[in-house]
Design a protein around this motif. Sequence first.
Motif, PDB file in Angstrom:
ATOM      1  N   SER A   1       0.809  -1.222   0.000  1.00 31.42           N
ATOM      2  CA  SER A   1       0.000   0.000   0.000  1.00 31.42           C
ATOM      3  C   SER A   1       0.839   1.267   0.000  1.00 31.42           C
ATOM      4  O   SER A   1       0.426   2.293  -0.550  1.00 31.42           O
ATOM      5  N   ASN A   2       2.027   1.239   0.610  1.00 27.79           N
ATOM      6  CA  ASN A   2       2.852   2.457   0.680  1.00 27.79           C
ATOM      7  C   ASN A   2       4.314   2.260   0.312  1.00 27.79           C
ATOM      8  O   ASN A   2       5.105   3.186   0.370  1.00 27.79           O
ATOM      9  N   GLY A   3       4.710   1.024  -0.051  1.00 26.91           N
ATOM     10  CA  GLY A   3       6.077   0.769  -0.472  1.00 26.91           C
ATOM     11  C   GLY A   3       7.082   0.639   0.653  1.00 26.91           C
ATOM     12  O   GLY A   3       8.285   0.564   0.405  1.00 26.91           O
ATOM     13  N   LEU A   4       6.632   0.612   1.896  1.00 24.79           N
ATOM     14  CA  LEU A   4       7.542   0.511   3.032  1.00 24.79           C
ATOM     15  C   LEU A   4       8.249  -0.843   3.035  1.00 24.79           C
ATOM     16  O   LEU A   4       7.603  -1.894   2.920  1.00 24.79           O
ATOM     17  N   LYS A   5       9.580  -0.817   3.191  1.00 18.52           N
ATOM     18  CA  LYS A   5      10.382  -2.025   3.256  1.00 18.52           C
ATOM     19  C   LYS A   5      11.004  -2.106   4.649  1.00 18.52           C
ATOM     20  O   LYS A   5      11.602  -1.141   5.118  1.00 18.52           O
ATOM     21  N   TYR A   6      10.892  -3.284   5.291  1.00 19.90           N
ATOM     22  CA  TYR A   6      11.408  -3.389   6.648  1.00 19.90           C
ATOM     23  C   TYR A   6      11.762  -4.845   6.972  1.00 19.90           C
ATOM     24  O   TYR A   6      11.527  -5.741   6.181  1.00 19.90           O
ATOM     25  N   ARG A   7      12.341  -5.065   8.122  1.00 24.41           N
ATOM     26  CA  ARG A   7      12.730  -6.345   8.723  1.00 24.41           C
ATOM     27  C   ARG A   7      14.042  -6.902   8.182  1.00 24.41           C
ATOM     28  O   ARG A   7      14.809  -7.463   8.944  1.00 24.41           O
ATOM     29  N   GLY A   8      14.329  -6.831   6.887  1.00 33.36           N
ATOM     30  CA  GLY A   8      15.555  -7.415   6.353  1.00 33.36           C
ATOM     31  C   GLY A   8      15.907  -6.839   5.002  1.00 33.36           C
ATOM     32  O   GLY A   8      15.068  -6.234   4.332  1.00 33.36           O
ATOM     33  N   PRO A   9      17.173  -7.034   4.547  1.00 34.41           N
ATOM     34  CA  PRO A   9      17.607  -6.490   3.249  1.00 34.41           C
ATOM     35  C   PRO A   9      17.135  -7.346   2.085  1.00 34.41           C
ATOM     36  O   PRO A   9      16.765  -8.505   2.249  1.00 34.41           O
ATOM     37  N   ASP A  10      17.157  -6.764   0.893  1.00 35.10           N
ATOM     38  CA  ASP A  10      16.830  -7.507  -0.323  1.00 35.10           C
ATOM     39  C   ASP A  10      17.792  -8.675  -0.518  1.00 35.10           C
ATOM     40  O   ASP A  10      18.938  -8.640  -0.052  1.00 35.10           O
ATOM     41  N   PRO A  11      17.351  -9.710  -1.260  1.00 35.86           N
ATOM     42  CA  PRO A  11      18.252 -10.838  -1.531  1.00 35.86           C
ATOM     43  C   PRO A  11      19.439 -10.481  -2.428  1.00 35.86           C
ATOM     44  O   PRO A  11      20.389 -11.243  -2.516  1.00 35.86           O
ATOM     45  N   GLY A  12      19.407  -9.334  -3.103  1.00 35.09           N
ATOM     46  CA  GLY A  12      20.438  -9.009  -4.097  1.00 35.09           C
ATOM     47  C   GLY A  12      21.732  -8.474  -3.512  1.00 35.09           C
ATOM     48  O   GLY A  12      22.209  -7.405  -3.915  1.00 35.09           O
ATOM     49  N   LEU A  13      22.320  -9.167  -2.568  1.00 35.33           N
ATOM     50  CA  LEU A  13      23.631  -8.786  -2.051  1.00 35.33           C
ATOM     51  C   LEU A  13      24.705  -9.355  -2.977  1.00 35.33           C
ATOM     52  O   LEU A  13      24.465 -10.318  -3.704  1.00 35.33           O
ATOM     53  N   ARG A  14      25.915  -8.774  -2.922  1.00 34.36           N
ATOM     54  CA  ARG A  14      26.919  -9.241  -3.881  1.00 34.36           C
ATOM     55  C   ARG A  14      28.328  -8.943  -3.388  1.00 34.36           C
ATOM     56  O   ARG A  14      28.560  -8.064  -2.563  1.00 34.36           O
ATOM     57  N   TRP A  15      29.253  -9.694  -3.958  1.00 34.52           N
ATOM     58  CA  TRP A  15      30.687  -9.419  -3.834  1.00 34.52           C
ATOM     59  C   TRP A  15      31.248  -9.470  -5.250  1.00 34.52           C
ATOM     60  O   TRP A  15      31.027 -10.427  -5.986  1.00 34.52           O
ATOM     61  N   GLN A  16      31.970  -8.421  -5.650  1.00 32.48           N
ATOM     62  CA  GLN A  16      32.395  -8.290  -7.045  1.00 32.48           C
ATOM     63  C   GLN A  16      33.818  -7.762  -7.110  1.00 32.48           C
ATOM     64  O   GLN A  16      34.195  -6.882  -6.329  1.00 32.48           O
ATOM     65  N   ASP A  17      34.614  -8.337  -8.009  1.00 30.93           N
ATOM     66  CA  ASP A  17      35.907  -7.722  -8.294  1.00 30.93           C
ATOM     67  C   ASP A  17      36.215  -7.852  -9.775  1.00 30.93           C
ATOM     68  O   ASP A  17      35.697  -8.738 -10.463  1.00 30.93           O
ATOM     69  N   ASN A  18      37.017  -6.926 -10.270  1.00 30.65           N
ATOM     70  CA  ASN A  18      37.341  -6.922 -11.697  1.00 30.65           C
ATOM     71  C   ASN A  18      38.727  -6.324 -11.900  1.00 30.65           C
ATOM     72  O   ASN A  18      39.192  -5.505 -11.099  1.00 30.65           O
ATOM     73  N   GLU A  19      39.336  -6.740 -12.981  1.00 28.42           N
ATOM     74  CA  GLU A  19      40.671  -6.225 -13.329  1.00 28.42           C
ATOM     75  C   GLU A  19      40.778  -6.132 -14.842  1.00 28.42           C
ATOM     76  O   GLU A  19      40.299  -7.005 -15.570  1.00 28.42           O
ATOM     77  N   SER A  20      41.394  -5.061 -15.316  1.00 26.66           N
ATOM     78  CA  SER A  20      41.664  -4.929 -16.751  1.00 26.66           C
ATOM     79  C   SER A  20      43.072  -4.378 -16.937  1.00 26.66           C
ATOM     80  O   SER A  20      43.540  -3.543 -16.163  1.00 26.66           O
ATOM     81  N   ASN A  21      43.740  -4.891 -17.958  1.00 24.18           N
ATOM     82  CA  ASN A  21      45.108  -4.488 -18.287  1.00 24.18           C
ATOM     83  C   ASN A  21      45.146  -4.042 -19.741  1.00 24.18           C
ATOM     84  O   ASN A  21      44.720  -4.790 -20.633  1.00 24.18           O
ATOM     85  N   HIS A  22      45.638  -2.830 -19.959  1.00 23.02           N
ATOM     86  CA  HIS A  22      45.658  -2.254 -21.305  1.00 23.02           C
ATOM     87  C   HIS A  22      47.099  -1.907 -21.687  1.00 23.02           C
ATOM     88  O   HIS A  22      47.831  -1.293 -20.911  1.00 23.02           O
ATOM     89  N   ILE A  23      47.470  -2.297 -22.896  1.00 20.16           N
ATOM     90  CA  ILE A  23      48.792  -1.973 -23.441  1.00 20.16           C
ATOM     91  C   ILE A  23      48.591  -1.317 -24.802  1.00 20.16           C
ATOM     92  O   ILE A  23      47.759  -1.770 -25.604  1.00 20.16           O
ATOM     93  N   ARG A  24      49.324  -0.254 -25.053  1.00 22.78           N
ATOM     94  CA  ARG A  24      49.302   0.356 -26.382  1.00 22.78           C
ATOM     95  C   ARG A  24      50.708   0.783 -26.755  1.00 22.78           C
ATOM     96  O   ARG A  24      51.521   1.131 -25.891  1.00 22.78           O
TER      97      ARG A  24
END
Length: 205
Positions: A98-121
């Motif tokens: 009815s009002n969009g209130l979210k309570y009691r616990g976090p969304d299931p969409g938790l995450r751990w992310q890492d990334n690496e990129s190496n560029h040579i020119r």
Amino acid sequence: WEDGKIRLTWQANQKNKLGFAWTYQVNCGCPQVVSATVSPEADQRATFPEQQKLLFDWTSPITNRILLEAAFLQSYGISVRSPIEGINPAMITVVEQSNGLKYRGPDPGLRWQDNESNHIRAAASYITGAHAFKVGFNHTSGYFFQTTYAVQPLSYRFNLGVPNQLTMAAVPYDEHTQTDHDIGIFGQDTWRLRRLTLGLGVRYD
């Protein structure tokens, strides 16, 4: 938010110039989106414990017509979405329709992310009065990894206090992207003949 940067340039000799740059960042949205419709225990911590860029570059005018240049750039980062500290893992997220209130616990969409990129020119230029010829290449490699998880994979929806929907997330799961060789090789020339200028080029990716 913490941010540190450094840039150094060294003229090693008359024909060799070296550059170095480093950037390091740490920041946290803790909490991230607490509002009139998101209670503190339903919020997430959005942390970036490490964001880093490292750059080396080199230029060398061999003669007044020939220029050599090369560079290396590495980028690395970690991004985390985690629950607020001290939350009871048994708490199931509830959203009031009815009002969009979210309570009691976090969304299931938790995450751990890492990334690496190496560029040579690298490139070589040959410049005369009539021509500006250049050949070179660029190469990228790296990876992206993410784990999506939940403290509690179940969430409820209520309408005026009456439950009418439940959702179960299929977590945890992993995503992995690997870039081995993203490469490009090119040659180009700018040719001037009296009042006519032609720009010619070819590239393979």
